[in-house]
Motif scaffolding. Sequence first.
Motif, PDB file in Angstrom:
ATOM      1  N   SER A   1       0.965  -1.193  -0.072  1.00 19.82           N
ATOM      2  CA  SER A   1       0.224   0.037   0.119  1.00 19.82           C
ATOM      3  C   SER A   1       0.882   1.340  -0.066  1.00 19.82           C
ATOM      4  O   SER A   1       1.731   1.206   0.797  1.00 19.82           O
ATOM      5  CB  SER A   1      -0.932  -0.062   1.130  1.00 19.82           C
ATOM      6  OG  SER A   1      -1.519   1.383   1.365  1.00 19.82           O
ATOM      7  N   VAL A   2       0.702   2.106  -0.754  1.00 21.46           N
ATOM      8  CA  VAL A   2       1.261   3.439  -0.974  1.00 21.46           C
ATOM      9  C   VAL A   2       0.275   4.519  -0.648  1.00 21.46           C
ATOM     10  O   VAL A   2      -0.503   4.660  -1.794  1.00 21.46           O
ATOM     11  CB  VAL A   2       1.998   3.358  -2.157  1.00 21.46           C
ATOM     12  CG1 VAL A   2       2.856   5.089  -2.236  1.00 21.46           C
ATOM     13  CG2 VAL A   2       3.023   2.471  -2.471  1.00 21.46           C
ATOM     14  N   HIS A   3       0.411   5.303   0.402  1.00 20.26           N
ATOM     15  CA  HIS A   3      -0.612   6.261   0.467  1.00 20.26           C
ATOM     16  C   HIS A   3       0.121   7.628   0.839  1.00 20.26           C
ATOM     17  O   HIS A   3       0.978   7.800   1.634  1.00 20.26           O
ATOM     18  CB  HIS A   3      -1.522   5.972   1.999  1.00 20.26           C
ATOM     19  CG  HIS A   3      -2.603   7.135   2.431  1.00 20.26           C
ATOM     20  ND1 HIS A   3      -2.254   8.086   3.315  1.00 20.26           N
ATOM     21  CD2 HIS A   3      -3.584   7.324   2.062  1.00 20.26           C
ATOM     22  CE1 HIS A   3      -3.332   8.922   3.454  1.00 20.26           C
ATOM     23  NE2 HIS A   3      -4.334   8.334   2.736  1.00 20.26           N
ATOM     24  N   ASN A   4      -0.636   8.487   0.171  1.00 22.10           N
ATOM     25  CA  ASN A   4       0.072   9.847   0.584  1.00 22.10           C
ATOM     26  C   ASN A   4      -1.009  10.892   0.805  1.00 22.10           C
ATOM     27  O   ASN A   4      -2.474  10.816   0.473  1.00 22.10           O
ATOM     28  CB  ASN A   4       0.800  10.463  -0.855  1.00 22.10           C
ATOM     29  CG  ASN A   4      -0.360  10.685  -2.083  1.00 22.10           C
ATOM     30  OD1 ASN A   4      -0.511   9.728  -3.084  1.00 22.10           O
ATOM     31  ND2 ASN A   4      -1.156  11.769  -2.123  1.00 22.10           N
ATOM     32  N   SER A   5      -0.630  11.732   1.680  1.00 28.11           N
ATOM     33  CA  SER A   5      -1.388  12.672   2.056  1.00 28.11           C
ATOM     34  C   SER A   5      -1.697  13.909   1.138  1.00 28.11           C
ATOM     35  O   SER A   5      -1.226  13.801   0.118  1.00 28.11           O
ATOM     36  CB  SER A   5      -0.943  13.511   3.572  1.00 28.11           C
ATOM     37  OG  SER A   5       0.194  14.046   3.134  1.00 28.11           O
ATOM     38  N   PRO A   6      -2.642  14.762   1.145  1.00 26.88           N
ATOM     39  CA  PRO A   6      -2.932  15.994   0.301  1.00 26.88           C
ATOM     40  C   PRO A   6      -1.641  16.898   0.295  1.00 26.88           C
ATOM     41  O   PRO A   6      -0.717  16.679   1.025  1.00 26.88           O
ATOM     42  CB  PRO A   6      -4.079  16.780   1.020  1.00 26.88           C
ATOM     43  CG  PRO A   6      -4.919  15.964   2.169  1.00 26.88           C
ATOM     44  CD  PRO A   6      -3.664  14.917   2.482  1.00 26.88           C
ATOM     45  N   ALA A   7      -1.491  17.433  -0.978  1.00 28.33           N
ATOM     46  CA  ALA A   7      -0.447  18.002  -1.371  1.00 28.33           C
ATOM     47  C   ALA A   7      -0.616  19.457  -0.606  1.00 28.33           C
ATOM     48  O   ALA A   7      -1.528  19.953  -0.201  1.00 28.33           O
ATOM     49  CB  ALA A   7      -0.447  18.516  -2.819  1.00 28.33           C
ATOM     50  N   THR A   8       0.800  19.842  -0.313  1.00 21.10           N
ATOM     51  CA  THR A   8       0.960  21.062   0.386  1.00 21.10           C
ATOM     52  C   THR A   8       1.280  22.294  -0.183  1.00 21.10           C
ATOM     53  O   THR A   8       1.004  23.526   0.201  1.00 21.10           O
ATOM     54  CB  THR A   8       2.001  21.142   1.597  1.00 21.10           C
ATOM     55  OG1 THR A   8       3.242  20.705   0.708  1.00 21.10           O
ATOM     56  CG2 THR A   8       1.872  19.965   2.411  1.00 21.10           C
ATOM     57  N   THR A   9       1.541  22.008  -1.552  1.00 16.61           N
ATOM     58  CA  THR A   9       1.627  23.101  -2.521  1.00 16.61           C
ATOM     59  C   THR A   9       0.944  22.657  -3.996  1.00 16.61           C
ATOM     60  O   THR A   9       0.626  21.485  -4.218  1.00 16.61           O
ATOM     61  CB  THR A   9       3.155  23.270  -2.780  1.00 16.61           C
ATOM     62  OG1 THR A   9       3.758  22.282  -3.441  1.00 16.61           O
ATOM     63  CG2 THR A   9       3.944  23.911  -1.617  1.00 16.61           C
ATOM     64  N   GLU A  10       0.656  23.691  -4.953  1.00 18.75           N
ATOM     65  CA  GLU A  10       0.107  23.347  -5.910  1.00 18.75           C
ATOM     66  C   GLU A  10       1.025  22.804  -6.915  1.00 18.75           C
ATOM     67  O   GLU A  10       2.225  23.290  -7.255  1.00 18.75           O
ATOM     68  CB  GLU A  10      -0.216  24.796  -6.729  1.00 18.75           C
ATOM     69  CG  GLU A  10      -1.186  24.427  -8.061  1.00 18.75           C
ATOM     70  CD  GLU A  10      -2.496  23.965  -7.592  1.00 18.75           C
ATOM     71  OE1 GLU A  10      -3.268  23.257  -8.414  1.00 18.75           O
ATOM     72  OE2 GLU A  10      -2.997  23.968  -6.597  1.00 18.75           O
TER      73      GLU A  10
END
Length: 393
Positions: free
Chosen positions: A332-341
């Motif tokens: 599983s590869v989970h990433n949080s929301p982007a901090t920059t555009e």
Amino acid sequence: MNMDVAPRLGWWQQTWRLAAAAAVGIPIWLSVGVLLKGQSAETRSWFLTGDPLVALGCLTALVWRRRFPLAVAMTVAIASTASALATGAGLLALGSISTRRRPVEIGVVALANVTASQLAVGLYPVRDSPGSVWFQLAFPALTAGIAVAVGMAVGARRVEVRSLRDRAESAEREQAARAAQARALERNRIAREMHDVLAHRISLVAMQAGVLDHRGDLRAEENRVLVRGIAEGAHQALEELRDVLGVLRADPGHPEPPQPSLDAIPDLVADARTSGLDVTLTTTVTGTPSDVAGRTCYRVVQEGLTNAAKHAPGAHIHITLEGTPGDELDVSVHNSPATTEPAPRPASGFGLLGLTERVDLAGGKLDHHPTPDNGYVLTAQLPWPNPTHEKRT
């Protein structure tokens, strides 16, 4: 293709057949001429002029025997009652229609030829010797039987040759289709390999270059670290690209370089951290899976890191590996929301599509979707049979 239509003849093939038919009729015509000594002038006149003209007409009609086989054969059979020289033309017409191997047609034309030969006897009043009646009946029947046998043999040979030709053409079409399919599969394989090699490295390089572009408050040492990372990433991308091209150009028997496996995932994660990604790895894998499962797992993690670097800059990425022999290998590869555009970048179109194909070939399942926290998760379940079970199988 119509199996009843014979191939068209060239001028030489047509000429020698007609000449052979004329040659067969000449001995019969001459033998009749010998028996006509002492006959009336009218009979001799027909023998010398009318008989050859009728034979010439029959030979001319034979030119169209392949277009109108039954009509030409019956016409020649009827006309041969008035010409001894047309005997060869009648046999050629009978042999030609026999190549169609239709019993009714063959029987009708053969009967017409034998009957015509009996009627032709009355055309020239010659004295019959004892026993000649049986000869006059048996000889035409024998020659007609020979013509039918030869014609049917030729027809069978034509069908066999045509069948072999059709099979050869079908085999060529199948071979061309297999070659086209092989080329398409090879193009897809090359596209996947190029994506696996370049997408991850170039994404990290692009991310580091984006940091340099957007962060003006970095110290000189931090700038040097990022520039060094960009240079090393580009160098590694070129080296891996050179390896792939070397494999593609090598002989089929040339061994391929070692493929990444499950053991290489920590190095992949460390490389991503060096490039500036916030990555954590949790693994509870016990044992060593098969090469296919390990390699596929590596590609899933690589694709997850690549997509996170491209679409979620600054996000935290968490990788989880779980599995035991006899169960499944879960990644599983989970990433949080982007901090920059994220910066707009062209999509290759081969990432998740090629990864789905890889997982399917390994017998697993792939899933990817957004998460409720506006992040993204990429998961895969790969089969991990028990080694002892594989040996028994």
